[in-house]
Motif scaffolding. Structure first.
Motif, mmCIF file in Angstrom:
data_model
loop_
_atom_site.group_PDB
_atom_site.id
_atom_site.type_symbol
_atom_site.label_atom_id
_atom_site.label_comp_id
_atom_site.label_asym_id
_atom_site.label_seq_id
_atom_site.Cartn_x
_atom_site.Cartn_y
_atom_site.Cartn_z
ATOM 1 N N LEU A 199 0.739 -1.268 0.016
ATOM 2 C CA LEU A 199 -0.023 -0.122 0.159
ATOM 3 C C LEU A 199 1.076 1.489 0.068
ATOM 4 C CD1 LEU A 199 -2.659 -1.124 2.562
ATOM 5 C CD2 LEU A 199 -3.090 -0.849 -0.006
ATOM 6 N N GLU A 200 2.094 1.094 -0.092
ATOM 7 C CA GLU A 200 3.301 2.121 -0.163
ATOM 8 C C GLU A 200 2.990 3.139 0.738
ATOM 9 O OE1 GLU A 200 2.291 4.055 -4.176
ATOM 10 O OE2 GLU A 200 2.130 1.827 -5.110
ATOM 11 N N LEU A 201 2.574 2.565 2.189
ATOM 12 C CA LEU A 201 2.857 3.339 3.337
ATOM 13 C C LEU A 201 4.097 3.241 4.034
ATOM 14 C CD1 LEU A 201 -0.514 1.909 5.171
ATOM 15 C CD2 LEU A 201 -0.366 4.436 4.562
ATOM 16 N N PRO A 202 4.608 4.649 4.688
ATOM 17 C CA PRO A 202 5.699 4.776 5.296
ATOM 18 C C PRO A 202 5.838 3.660 6.641
ATOM 19 C CG PRO A 202 4.350 6.626 5.822
ATOM 20 C CD PRO A 202 3.596 6.017 4.597
ATOM 21 N N GLN A 203 6.730 3.317 6.808
ATOM 22 C CA GLN A 203 6.925 2.659 8.305
ATOM 23 C C GLN A 203 6.017 3.398 9.473
ATOM 24 O OE1 GLN A 203 7.845 -0.504 9.351
ATOM 25 N NE2 GLN A 203 7.676 -0.677 6.874
ATOM 26 N N PRO A 204 5.280 2.978 10.170
ATOM 27 C CA PRO A 204 4.461 3.905 11.235
ATOM 28 C C PRO A 204 5.426 4.804 11.926
ATOM 29 C CG PRO A 204 3.797 1.352 11.202
ATOM 30 C CD PRO A 204 5.053 1.622 10.375
ATOM 31 N N HIS A 205 5.129 5.975 12.197
ATOM 32 C CA HIS A 205 5.791 6.875 13.077
ATOM 33 C C HIS A 205 5.718 6.174 14.485
ATOM 34 C CE1 HIS A 205 4.423 9.242 9.528
ATOM 35 N NE2 HIS A 205 5.588 9.943 9.733
ATOM 36 N N TYR A 206 4.918 5.712 14.883
ATOM 37 C CA TYR A 206 4.783 4.950 16.191
ATOM 38 C C TYR A 206 3.912 3.691 16.006
ATOM 39 C CZ TYR A 206 5.400 9.647 18.184
ATOM 40 O OH TYR A 206 6.033 10.963 18.487
ATOM 41 N N PHE A 207 4.752 2.614 16.699
ATOM 42 C CA PHE A 207 4.110 1.267 16.635
ATOM 43 C C PHE A 207 3.833 0.896 18.259
ATOM 44 C CE2 PHE A 207 4.699 -3.383 17.007
ATOM 45 C CZ PHE A 207 3.572 -3.920 16.475
#
Length: 365
Positions: free
Chosen positions: A52-60
């Protein structure tokens, strides 16, 4: 403007992806993704984010499993310090999972406006945790973005002020439209050994259907009956597989000729399988919408649906119990060319995220 977008389960990824993409086109919007980890499988999560071409989450947040209460409480506790440090202008939540209501509650208590995408959906069944999440999230949200006419009707019935409600369409369909061509380029069917329209796609995962022996035996019989017509491709959910093993039914299912059990699929792969199927048998919520857009007949095992437009004008049939005889009648009729002719609902055109972005810029900036 800083927006925190909440994802917790895989369907949330498909809803947030077009929103994050739309927000990122504007230099005056800072869009960040918070992944609660409510449903987390490293392999599948990575696949969805990459596809989905999402960036890595800013927070996990790494919440993981637990009861509904445990999940909701843990998400609230982990999300609160993020709000304190990020100081966002708004928090955007999608759908109806525990992450949705948990993050909405924290934001409201901190005085931060909440945007609820996919608002107003109601199944009418308060035994479903998702139904409680929908009702509560809508009641505390500042902006409610609606996918279909039933959502508008439900919110009006609940006396939600008109100025809070916006009919924008379906961001799930935005992802389908955006990635459809990429999905069509996959060489998946030949690797499986099937042709378009030569198979029936089946998925089952809802606890009411797969957490008891009777339901599982019905699923096995439905697969057996359906496989007499066409090959059945069955990407099997980990919960379903575990329970099949628990009740010693896995080998019986595997032994059925023309049934191919598969691992859970990535978004592009599953979209490819849906589009080329003769028919889909499922108990999923989102698949009802995607098949309606793709104009593929869909049999859905649910007592009620929070997406009535898929039945009223779409290609979805609601089957209220796992009755193999009833399924057989529907399968036979559909394969005989008697499937109802569905229509694509209003605003399911791939532009919902753009409409939402426009409203945010006009109303909040």
């Amino acid at each position: 403007m800083k927006i925190l977008n909440i994802v917790g389960a895989r369907p949330n990824f498909m809803k947030v992806a077009p929103l994050h993409r739309a927000f990122s086109r504007y230099p005056d919007i800072e869009s960040k993704i918070i992944h609660t980890g409510q449903h987390y499988d490293a392999r599948m999560s990575d696949v969805f984010f990459n596809q989905l071409e999402l960036p890595q989450p800013h927070y996990f947040l790494g919440i993981g499993g637990g009861t509904h209460t445990q999940q909701t409480a843990k998400i609230m506790l982990e999300f609160e310090p993020i709000l304190a440090s990020e100081k966002p202008d708004v928090v955007l939540v999608v759908g109806d999972v525990n992450s949705t209501i948990a993050c909405a509650l924290v934001a409201v208590k901190e005085g931060i406006p909440v945007l609820h995408v996919e608002a107003g959906l109601r199944s009418g069944d308060r035994r479903m945790p998702e139904e409680i999440n929908r009702i509560l999230t809508d009641s505390i949200s500042d902006y409610l973005f609606v996918t279909e006419q039933a959502g508008l009707d439900n919110l009006k019935r609940e006396s939600v002020p008109d100025e809070k409600v916006h009919f924008v369409g379906n961001v799930m369909i935005d992802s389908l439209v955006y990635y459809r061509q990429k999905s069509q380029q996959l060489d998946l069917l030949s690797s499986i050994g099937v042709e378009p329209d030569s198979y029936i796609l089946m998925t089952m995962h809802r606890p009411a259907n797969v957490d008891n022996e009777q339901g599982l035996r019905s699923i096995v019989q439905i697969a057996r009956n359906t496989a007499r017509h066409k090959t059945v491709l069955f990407p099997i959910h980990p919960r379903t597989l575990s329970n099949m093993e628990k009740y010693s039914l896995k080998e019986e299912l595997e032994a059925i000729s023309q049934v191919q059990l598969m691992e859970p699929q990535g978004y592009l792969e599953f979209l490819h399988l849906m589009e080329s199927a003769a028919l889909i048998i499922t108990d999923s919520g989102g698949i009802q919408e995607e098949t309606t857009y793709l104009q593929v007949p869909c049999l859905t095992f649910r007592d009620t649906t929070e997406r009535p437009v898929t039945v009223e004008i779409g290609t979805n049939y609601l089957l209220r119990d796992l009755n193999p005889d009833t399924v057989e009648e529907h399968v036979q009729a559909i394969l005989d060319g008697k499937a109802k002719q569905g229509q694509v609902p209003p605003f399911w055109d791939g532009q919902a995220a753009e409409r939402i972005t426009t409203i945010i810029r006009e109303k909040l900036m």
